[in-house]
Design a protein around this motif. Structure first.
Motif, PDB file in Angstrom:
ATOM      1  N   VAL A 196       0.850  -1.185   0.000  1.00 34.29           N
ATOM      2  CA  VAL A 196       0.000   0.000   0.000  1.00 34.29           C
ATOM      3  C   VAL A 196       0.890   1.241   0.000  1.00 34.29           C
ATOM      4  O   VAL A 196       1.792   1.363   0.841  1.00 34.29           O
ATOM      5  CB  VAL A 196      -0.928   0.013   1.231  1.00 34.29           C
ATOM      6  N   VAL A 197       0.643   2.150  -0.932  1.00 35.05           N
ATOM      7  CA  VAL A 197       1.381   3.419  -0.999  1.00 35.05           C
ATOM      8  C   VAL A 197       0.354   4.543  -0.933  1.00 35.05           C
ATOM      9  O   VAL A 197      -0.310   4.857  -1.924  1.00 35.05           O
ATOM     10  CB  VAL A 197       2.223   3.527  -2.284  1.00 35.05           C
ATOM     11  N   ARG A 220      -5.004   4.914   4.222  1.00 38.14           N
ATOM     12  CA  ARG A 220      -3.975   3.883   4.328  1.00 38.14           C
ATOM     13  C   ARG A 220      -4.387   2.803   5.331  1.00 38.14           C
ATOM     14  O   ARG A 220      -4.239   1.608   5.072  1.00 38.14           O
ATOM     15  CB  ARG A 220      -2.635   4.505   4.727  1.00 38.14           C
ATOM     16  N   GLN A 221      -4.919   3.227   6.467  1.00 34.75           N
ATOM     17  CA  GLN A 221      -5.358   2.262   7.474  1.00 34.75           C
ATOM     18  C   GLN A 221      -6.523   1.414   6.963  1.00 34.75           C
ATOM     19  O   GLN A 221      -6.587   0.209   7.237  1.00 34.75           O
ATOM     20  CB  GLN A 221      -5.751   2.995   8.747  1.00 34.75           C
ATOM     21  N   LEU A 222      -7.423   2.024   6.205  1.00 36.12           N
ATOM     22  CA  LEU A 222      -8.539   1.267   5.645  1.00 36.12           C
ATOM     23  C   LEU A 222      -8.057   0.225   4.644  1.00 36.12           C
ATOM     24  O   LEU A 222      -8.546  -0.916   4.637  1.00 36.12           O
ATOM     25  CB  LEU A 222      -9.537   2.221   4.982  1.00 36.12           C
ATOM     26  N   PHE A 223      -7.100   0.595   3.800  1.00 36.65           N
ATOM     27  CA  PHE A 223      -6.532  -0.367   2.858  1.00 36.65           C
ATOM     28  C   PHE A 223      -5.847  -1.513   3.604  1.00 36.65           C
ATOM     29  O   PHE A 223      -5.985  -2.686   3.236  1.00 36.65           O
ATOM     30  CB  PHE A 223      -5.534   0.320   1.920  1.00 36.65           C
ATOM     31  N   VAL A 262       3.786  -4.550   2.898  1.00 39.43           N
ATOM     32  CA  VAL A 262       4.346  -3.299   3.429  1.00 39.43           C
ATOM     33  C   VAL A 262       3.363  -2.178   3.149  1.00 39.43           C
ATOM     34  O   VAL A 262       2.601  -2.229   2.171  1.00 39.43           O
ATOM     35  CB  VAL A 262       5.724  -2.998   2.783  1.00 39.43           C
ATOM     36  N   SER A 263       3.375  -1.158   4.009  1.00 39.51           N
ATOM     37  CA  SER A 263       2.533   0.016   3.823  1.00 39.51           C
ATOM     38  C   SER A 263       3.395   1.257   4.046  1.00 39.51           C
ATOM     39  O   SER A 263       3.998   1.411   5.108  1.00 39.51           O
ATOM     40  CB  SER A 263       1.357  -0.006   4.803  1.00 39.51           C
ATOM     41  N   ILE A 264       3.457   2.136   3.041  1.00 37.14           N
ATOM     42  CA  ILE A 264       4.319   3.310   3.116  1.00 37.14           C
ATOM     43  C   ILE A 264       3.544   4.545   2.675  1.00 37.14           C
ATOM     44  O   ILE A 264       2.486   4.436   2.039  1.00 37.14           O
ATOM     45  CB  ILE A 264       5.582   3.141   2.247  1.00 37.14           C
ATOM     46  N   ASP A 265       4.079   5.731   3.017  1.00 37.49           N
ATOM     47  CA  ASP A 265       3.376   6.973   2.688  1.00 37.49           C
ATOM     48  C   ASP A 265       4.072   7.792   1.612  1.00 37.49           C
ATOM     49  O   ASP A 265       3.642   8.901   1.309  1.00 37.49           O
ATOM     50  CB  ASP A 265       3.196   7.821   3.945  1.00 37.49           C
TER      51      ASP A 265
END
Length: 214
Positions: free
Chosen positions: A11-12, A19-22, A36-39
């Motif tokens: 998730v980007v 982002r939290q919902l994804f 991984v989840s990044i901003d």
């Protein structure tokens, strides 16, 4: 889908709530797992080098203005088998064409799509390419973004960068008179009083977004 193992998702997304919902959606699915989840899109392709990634959910405008489309192009060049879904709430119409040109599999509007992101993920991993039938229609004064011609949107995009009429004419390879005509047509459609008000309102609502690298 009948899978022996889950697809690994990156998730980007720079906004905390989406982002939290994804993340929650991926974690709760029997077909996917969060890798991984990044901003920030700048490092997205690096994560693809170091981890097994099957699918990327990629926002277009991420932290510090870094482009998810630029990151998608880098990923597709190095890892063409990784599938990408561009997700955005912005109506900038040029992004759809650019995503297709890059080879992005699917494109999803966060706030306007009738189909869920999970459905788009499933269809994408099944080999489909899922795109909206038309760009998102965004109100702008008395008009909506789909009321403008492609050339008017090009001129408007340049206007949001603060360029003068001669500069816009030079960038778009048209005459200054043509630039003035397009601006007047947009003023007539929207009801705004002047080019400054038109440009400011267009930038605020995301009808057009000038490439920051320009």
């Amino acid at each position: 889908m009948n899978l022996e193992k889950k697809y690994r998702v990156m998730v980007v997304e720079d906004q905390a709530m989406p982002r939290q919902l994804f993340e929650m959606l991926v974690d709760s699915s029997e077909y996917y797992e969060l890798a991984v989840s990044i901003d920030n899109a700048t490092t997205a392709d690096i994560y693809c080098l170091n981890q097994q990634i099957d699918l990327v959910l990629m926002d277009v405008v991420t932290r510090q203005g870094n482009s998810g489309l630029d990151a998608a192009a880098r990923i597709k060049k190095k890892h063409p088998k990784i599938k990408i879904i561009i997700v955005t709430s912005m109506p900038e119409c040029s992004w759809i064409d650019r995503a297709r040109a890059i080879g992005v599999e699917s494109f999803w509007y966060k706030n306007a799509s009738t189909e869920s992101i999970l459905s788009v993920m499933d269809r994408t991993m099944a080999g489909e390419s899922v795109y909206p039938d038309a760009p998102l229609a965004q109100p702008l004064g008395l008009a909506v973004s789909t009321d403008f011609t492609a050339r008017e949107l090009e001129v408007l995009r340049e206007m949001t960068g603060g360029y003068t009429n001669p500069e816009i004419a030079k960038h778009l390879y048209i005459s200054v008179a043509s630039v003035k005509t397009h601006i007047q047509n947009m003023l007539d459609k929207t009801g705004f009083r002047n080019r400054t008000e038109l440009a400011v309102k267009a930038r605020e609502c995301g009808v057009v977004i000038l490439d920051s690298k320009k």
